[in-house]
Enzyme design. Structure first.
Site, PDB file in Angstrom:
ATOM      1  N   LYS A   1       4.669 -14.477  -0.785  1.00 56.73           N
ATOM      2  CA  LYS A   1       3.827 -14.209   0.388  1.00 56.73           C
ATOM      3  C   LYS A   1       3.098 -15.507   0.735  1.00 56.73           C
ATOM      4  O   LYS A   1       1.940 -15.707   0.377  1.00 56.73           O
ATOM      5  CB  LYS A   1       2.836 -13.093   0.011  1.00 56.73           C
ATOM      6  CG  LYS A   1       2.452 -12.201   1.159  1.00 56.73           C
ATOM      7  CD  LYS A   1       1.795 -10.945   0.630  1.00 56.73           C
ATOM      8  CE  LYS A   1       0.911 -10.283   1.664  1.00 56.73           C
ATOM      9  NZ  LYS A   1       1.527  -9.940   2.923  1.00 56.73           N
TER      10      LYS A   1
HETATM   11  C1  LIG Z   1       6.481  -9.230   5.682  1.00 57.64           C
HETATM   12  C2  LIG Z   1       5.955  -8.099   4.876  1.00 57.64           C
HETATM   13  N1  LIG Z   1       6.816  -7.196   4.372  1.00 57.64           N
HETATM   14  C3  LIG Z   1       6.395  -6.156   3.639  1.00 57.64           C
HETATM   15  C4  LIG Z   1       5.065  -5.956   3.376  1.00 57.64           C
HETATM   16  C5  LIG Z   1       4.619  -4.783   2.550  1.00 57.64           C
HETATM   17  O1  LIG Z   1       4.163  -5.219   1.307  1.00 57.64           O
HETATM   18  P1  LIG Z   1       3.062  -4.406   0.499  1.00 57.64           P
HETATM   19  O2  LIG Z   1       3.525  -3.006   0.453  1.00 57.64           O
HETATM   20  O3  LIG Z   1       3.054  -5.044  -0.841  1.00 57.64           O
HETATM   21  O4  LIG Z   1       1.789  -4.549   1.230  1.00 57.64           O
HETATM   22  C6  LIG Z   1       4.128  -6.867   3.889  1.00 57.64           C
HETATM   23  C7  LIG Z   1       2.704  -6.680   3.629  1.00 57.64           C
HETATM   24  O5  LIG Z   1       2.130  -7.396   2.900  1.00 57.64           O
HETATM   25  C8  LIG Z   1       4.593  -7.956   4.639  1.00 57.64           C
HETATM   26  O6  LIG Z   1       3.727  -8.840   5.147  1.00 57.64           O
END
Ligand SMILES: Cc1ncc(COP(=O)(O)O)c(C=O)c1O
Length: 319
Positions: A159
Site C-alpha cells: 500500500k
Molecule cells: C486499492 C485497494 N484495494 C483494496 C482495498 C481493501 O483493503 P482493506 O480491506 O485491507 O482495507 C483497499 C483499501 O485499503 C485499497 O486501497
C-alpha cells in the site's frame, strides 16, 4: 465533527495537535510519493473502542514498507500502542485510523538517501465512504479507462502512497461520469479491483473473488469476508474474474476498510442481478458488522481493545 476539528495526531512518538502535525515542503514523499500507509477502523464495542484486525494491518504496513525499502523506526507493538494512544487522546468511540510512514526531508535525489523515515497516525470519524444510502441501495460503478498497475511496475500487494495516483485517476474519471466508483481492469483485461476496494461476486451459493494474480491489494476486509462467508456455509472460489462474470452475477459487492461491505447495483448503466442489494450481500454485511463490533464473540480475536494499556513490567510479590 469534521476532518480536522479539535483533533490530536501521533507524530514521531508524540501526540501533537492537528495543526502542529506538519511536513516540510521539501519532504521526499511529497515529491515522489515515497511512503506507505494503512487504513483501519475502530468500532464501538461493549468493552469500549476496538480496532478491527490491527495486527493484520500493521503486518501489511511493515510488509509494504519492506517492499519499498522504507525502514520504519518503530516496532509493530509500538505502533499498535501509538494507534491506541491516538484514539484515546481524541476520545473517539469509533473512527477511521490512518498510519503513514514516509521519507521526510534531507534532499531531493530520487534515491531517498539520508531522508529520515517519519511515522504519523491520524484518526477521525469517517462514515460510509461511498455514501450512507449506498450501504443499502448499492453503488453505480464504471469500468475505468486506466489499467491497474501490475507487479512489474510497482509492488501491487504493497500500500504505497505513489500507487494511489492510479486509483485517483480512475476515481476522478468515475465521478466525472456521474458514477460512485471505478472498477479497474488488470493488464490482461480481467477485473482487478475498485479504486480502493476488492470485489466479490455472488452466484447461487458461491462467492467468487480474485487474488494477487489480478494485481489487487490483498484486502484485510476481503480476507475477513472469505472467512465469514465460509463460516456461514458459502463456498468461496478464488480465481480470475471477467467483466462477463460480473455482468452475469446474481449479486456483487465491494469490500474494504473504508467501504466495509458495499453492494454494487449497476455497471456502466446495466443492472447487476436485481439492481439492488441482494440477500447474500446483506447477510455478509450483517456478519461483518457483528464481528467488527464485537457482537459475534467467535471473532473476538480480530479486535484489539483500545483501552487496554501496555503491560507494565513489575515485581510479582512473593508471599
Ligand atoms: C486499492 C485497494 N484495494 C483494496 C482495498 C481493501 O483493503 P482493506 O480491506 O485491507 O482495507 C483497499 C483499501 O485499503 C485499497 O486501497
Amino acid at each position: 465533527m469534521t476532518f480536522d476539528q479539535t483533533n490530536w495526531v501521533w507524530m514521531n512518538g508524540e501526540i501533537v495537535p492537528w495543526g502542529g502535525a506538519t511536513v516540510h515542503v521539501s519532504a521526499h514523499t511529497l515529491h515522489y510519493g515515497s511512503g506507505v500507509f494503512e487504513g483501519m477502523r475502530c468500532y464501538e464495542t461493549e468493552d469500549g473502542p476496538a480496532v478491527f484486525r490491527m495486527d493484520a494491518h500493521l503486518e501489511r504496513l511493515v510488509a509494504s514498507a519492506g517492499a519499498y525499502g522504507i525502514r520504519i523506526p518503530y516496532s509493530k507493538e509500538e505502533l499498535a500502542e501509538a494507534v491506541c494512544a491516538t484514539i484515546r487522546s481524541n476520545e473517539f468511540s469509533s473512527c477511521y485510523v490512518r498510519p503513514i510512514c514516509y521519507h521526510g526531508s534531507a534532499g531531493l535525489a530520487v534515491h531517498p538517501r539520508n531522508c529520515p523515515v517519519e511515522a504519523v497516525i491520524l484518526a477521525w470519524p469517517w462514515g460510509a465512504y461511498l455514501g450512507e444510502d449506498n450501504i443499502e441501495r448499492g453503488v453505480r460503478v464504471t469500468v475505468a479507462s486506466w489499467t491497474k498497475f501490475q507487479s512489474r511496475m510497482l509492488p501491487t500487494t504493497a500500500k504505497g502512497c505513489g500507487g494511489y495516483l492510479n486509483s485517483m485517476l480512475a476515481a476522478r474519471e468515475a465521478a466525472a461520469g456521474g458514477y460512485d466508483e471505478a472498477l479497474l481492469l488488470d493488464e490482461s483485461g480481467n477485473i482487478a479491483e475498485g479504486s480502493g476496494e476488492n470485489l466479490f461476486l455472488v452466484r447461487g451459493d458461491r462467492l467468487l473473488t480474485n487474488d494477487e494474480r489480478s494485481s489487487i491489494l490483498l484486502g484485510i476486509t476481503r480476507d475477513s469476508v472469505i472467512e465469514l462467508a465460509r463460516d456461514l456455509g458459502y463456498e468461496v472460489e478464488i480465481g480470475t474474474l471477467t467483466l462477463e462474470d460480473l455482468r452475469s452475477a446474481d449479486e456483487a459487492f465491494f469490500t474494504g476498510t473504508a467501504v466495509e461491505v458495499t453492494p454494487i447495483r449497476e455497471l456502466d448503466g446495466e443492472m447487476i442481478g436485481a439492481g439492488k442489494r441482494g440477500p447474500v450481500t446483506e447477510r455478509i454485511q450483517r456478519a461483518f458488522l457483528a464481528a467488527a463490533s464485537g457482537r459475534d464473540k467467535r471473532y473476538a480475536g480480530w479486535l484489539h481493545l483500545v483501552a487496554a494499556q501496555p503491560v507494565e513490567m513489575g515485581f510479582i510479590a512473593a508471599d
